[in-house]
Enzyme design. Structure first.
Site, PDB file in Angstrom:
ATOM      1  N   GLY A 145       4.554 -19.649   1.605  1.00 62.60           N
ATOM      2  CA  GLY A 145       5.634 -18.705   1.882  1.00 62.60           C
ATOM      3  C   GLY A 145       5.264 -17.253   1.670  1.00 62.60           C
ATOM      4  O   GLY A 145       6.146 -16.409   1.462  1.00 62.60           O
ATOM      5  N   HIS A 181      -0.474  -8.483   1.031  1.00 64.73           N
ATOM      6  CA  HIS A 181      -1.202  -7.648   0.063  1.00 64.73           C
ATOM      7  C   HIS A 181      -1.078  -8.437  -1.238  1.00 64.73           C
ATOM      8  O   HIS A 181       0.045  -8.647  -1.721  1.00 64.73           O
ATOM      9  CB  HIS A 181      -0.553  -6.256  -0.031  1.00 64.73           C
ATOM     10  CG  HIS A 181      -1.193  -5.317  -0.998  1.00 64.73           C
ATOM     11  ND1 HIS A 181      -1.550  -4.013  -0.666  1.00 64.73           N
ATOM     12  CD2 HIS A 181      -1.526  -5.467  -2.303  1.00 64.73           C
ATOM     13  CE1 HIS A 181      -2.083  -3.424  -1.718  1.00 64.73           C
ATOM     14  NE2 HIS A 181      -2.070  -4.282  -2.737  1.00 64.73           N
ATOM     15  N   HIS A 230      -0.473 -10.169  -4.550  1.00 61.52           N
ATOM     16  CA  HIS A 230       0.419  -9.784  -5.644  1.00 61.52           C
ATOM     17  C   HIS A 230       0.703 -10.980  -6.540  1.00 61.52           C
ATOM     18  O   HIS A 230       0.773 -12.122  -6.079  1.00 61.52           O
ATOM     19  CB  HIS A 230       1.727  -9.189  -5.114  1.00 61.52           C
ATOM     20  CG  HIS A 230       2.414 -10.037  -4.090  1.00 61.52           C
ATOM     21  ND1 HIS A 230       2.017 -10.071  -2.766  1.00 61.52           N
ATOM     22  CD2 HIS A 230       3.466 -10.891  -4.186  1.00 61.52           C
ATOM     23  CE1 HIS A 230       2.797 -10.903  -2.100  1.00 61.52           C
ATOM     24  NE2 HIS A 230       3.686 -11.435  -2.943  1.00 61.52           N
ATOM     25  N   ASP A 248      10.623  -6.772  -8.320  1.00 65.24           N
ATOM     26  CA  ASP A 248      10.832  -7.391  -7.010  1.00 65.24           C
ATOM     27  C   ASP A 248      12.229  -7.004  -6.511  1.00 65.24           C
ATOM     28  O   ASP A 248      13.199  -7.063  -7.262  1.00 65.24           O
ATOM     29  CB  ASP A 248      10.703  -8.918  -7.104  1.00 65.24           C
ATOM     30  CG  ASP A 248      10.579  -9.568  -5.738  1.00 65.24           C
ATOM     31  OD1 ASP A 248       9.530 -10.163  -5.460  1.00 65.24           O
ATOM     32  OD2 ASP A 248      11.549  -9.466  -4.944  1.00 65.24           O
ATOM     33  N   ASN A 293       1.785 -16.548  -4.140  1.00 63.12           N
ATOM     34  CA  ASN A 293       2.023 -17.256  -2.888  1.00 63.12           C
ATOM     35  C   ASN A 293       0.886 -16.863  -1.954  1.00 63.12           C
ATOM     36  O   ASN A 293       0.770 -15.700  -1.574  1.00 63.12           O
ATOM     37  CB  ASN A 293       3.372 -16.852  -2.281  1.00 63.12           C
ATOM     38  CG  ASN A 293       4.540 -17.320  -3.133  1.00 63.12           C
ATOM     39  OD1 ASN A 293       4.459 -18.364  -3.786  1.00 63.12           O
ATOM     40  ND2 ASN A 293       5.607 -16.559  -3.154  1.00 63.12           N
ATOM     41  N   HIS A 328       3.547 -12.601  -8.863  1.00 63.50           N
ATOM     42  CA  HIS A 328       4.942 -12.596  -9.294  1.00 63.50           C
ATOM     43  C   HIS A 328       4.953 -12.887 -10.789  1.00 63.50           C
ATOM     44  O   HIS A 328       4.294 -13.832 -11.243  1.00 63.50           O
ATOM     45  CB  HIS A 328       5.733 -13.707  -8.597  1.00 63.50           C
ATOM     46  CG  HIS A 328       5.906 -13.527  -7.123  1.00 63.50           C
ATOM     47  ND1 HIS A 328       7.065 -13.047  -6.561  1.00 63.50           N
ATOM     48  CD2 HIS A 328       5.074 -13.771  -6.087  1.00 63.50           C
ATOM     49  CE1 HIS A 328       6.939 -13.011  -5.235  1.00 63.50           C
ATOM     50  NE2 HIS A 328       5.738 -13.452  -4.929  1.00 63.50           N
ATOM     51  N   CYS A 332       0.846  -1.207   0.000  1.00 57.61           N
ATOM     52  CA  CYS A 332       0.000   0.000   0.000  1.00 57.61           C
ATOM     53  C   CYS A 332       0.873   1.244   0.000  1.00 57.61           C
ATOM     54  O   CYS A 332       0.576   2.226  -0.692  1.00 57.61           O
ATOM     55  CB  CYS A 332      -0.918   0.028   1.220  1.00 57.61           C
ATOM     56  SG  CYS A 332      -2.347  -1.056   1.105  1.00 57.61           S
TER      57      CYS A 332
HETATM   58  P1  AMP Z   1       5.602 -13.367  -1.186  1.00 51.33           P
HETATM   59  O1  AMP Z   1       4.743 -12.628  -0.179  1.00 51.33           O
HETATM   60  O2  AMP Z   1       6.214 -14.626  -0.652  1.00 51.33           O
HETATM   61  O3  AMP Z   1       4.864 -13.632  -2.455  1.00 51.33           O
HETATM   62  O4  AMP Z   1       6.840 -12.452  -1.534  1.00 51.33           O
HETATM   63  C1  AMP Z   1       6.867 -11.067  -1.391  1.00 51.33           C
HETATM   64  C2  AMP Z   1       7.872 -10.518  -2.360  1.00 51.33           C
HETATM   65  O5  AMP Z   1       7.922  -9.109  -2.177  1.00 51.33           O
HETATM   66  C3  AMP Z   1       9.298 -11.055  -2.173  1.00 51.33           C
HETATM   67  O6  AMP Z   1       9.712 -11.648  -3.414  1.00 51.33           O
HETATM   68  C4  AMP Z   1      10.117  -9.801  -1.831  1.00 51.33           C
HETATM   69  O7  AMP Z   1      11.383  -9.817  -2.423  1.00 51.33           O
HETATM   70  C5  AMP Z   1       9.235  -8.687  -2.396  1.00 51.33           C
HETATM   71  N1  AMP Z   1       9.393  -7.395  -1.743  1.00 51.33           N
HETATM   72  C6  AMP Z   1       9.332  -7.142  -0.405  1.00 51.33           C
HETATM   73  N2  AMP Z   1       9.489  -5.823  -0.180  1.00 51.33           N
HETATM   74  C7  AMP Z   1       9.639  -5.229  -1.382  1.00 51.33           C
HETATM   75  C8  AMP Z   1       9.846  -3.883  -1.814  1.00 51.33           C
HETATM   76  N3  AMP Z   1       9.925  -2.863  -0.941  1.00 51.33           N
HETATM   77  N4  AMP Z   1       9.975  -3.633  -3.137  1.00 51.33           N
HETATM   78  C9  AMP Z   1       9.902  -4.657  -4.030  1.00 51.33           C
HETATM   79  N5  AMP Z   1       9.703  -5.938  -3.682  1.00 51.33           N
HETATM   80  C10 AMP Z   1       9.586  -6.230  -2.388  1.00 51.33           C
HETATM   81 ZN    ZN Z   2      -1.740  -3.276   1.244  1.00 52.30          ZN
END
Ligand code: AMP
Ligand code: ZN
Length: 114
Positions: free
Chosen positions: A95, A100, A102, A32, A89, A104, A9
Site C-alpha cells: 500500500g 519516497h 519513510h 502524518d 510500506n 511510520h 522532497c
Molecule cells: P505509505 O506510502 O502507504 O506508507 O503512506 C504515506 C503516508 O503519507 C500516508 O499515511 C499519508 O497520510 C501521509 N501523507 C501524505 N501526504 C502527506 C503530507 N503532505 N503531510 C503529512 N503526511 C502525508
Molecule cells: Zn522525494
C-alpha cells in the site's frame, strides 16, 4: 516521480508545510496528515530514495539515523513505555502511496499486524 514533484522532497525543502517534530541535517520527522494512531509521525531521509531497493544510495550513517530519530520522536511523544510500531510500506502490495522512503512511527494505542 521526479524529486521536483515528490511531496516528501517538497516538505524536506520547506515548500510544503508539515507539522515537523524533528529536523536535522539529513533526516526529518513530521506528523502524518492522516494519522492512524494517537501519535503517528513519518521519518524520512531528506535525500530522495523511493524504497528499500534504493537504500544503498544513502550513507550508512543516515540509515542508522532514521531509526534513531524514530526512537527519539517516540520518546518525545511519550509512547516509549507503552510501545510503538515502526513500519515501512514498500511497494504496491504494502500500500505504498508516497514513493519516497519513510518510516511510520505509531503509538498511543494497541497496534497489531498488519
Ligand atoms: P505509505 O506510502 O502507504 O506508507 O503512506 C504515506 C503516508 O503519507 C500516508 O499515511 C499519508 O497520510 C501521509 N501523507 C501524505 N501526504 C502527506 C503530507 N503532505 N503531510 C503529512 N503526511 C502525508
Ligand atoms: Zn522525494
Amino acid at each position: 516521480m521526479s524529486e521536483a514533484d515528490c511531496i516528501f522532497c517538497r516538505i524536506a525543502r520547506g515548500e510544503i508545510d508539515a507539522e515537523v517534530v524533528h529536523d536535522e541535517d539529513d533526516v526529518l520527522a513530521f506528523k502524518d496528515i492522516n494519522s492512524k494512531a494517537p501519535f503517528h509521525a513519518l521519518v524520512i531521509p531528506k535525500e530522495h530514495v523511493a524504497n528499500l531497493e534504493e537504500i544503498g544510495a544513502l550513507p550508512d550513517t543516515v540509515v542508522k539515523r532514521l531509526f534513531e530519530v524514530a526512537s527519539a520522536v517516540a520518546e518525545k511523544a511519550g509512547v516509549t513505555e507503552g510501545g510503538y510500531a515502526v513500519r515501512i510500506n514498500n511497494g504496491r502490495d504494502a500500500g505504498q502511496e508516497v514513493f519516497h522512503l519513510h518510516l511510520h512511527v505509531m503509538g498511543g494505542k494497541r497496534l497489531g499486524m498488519p
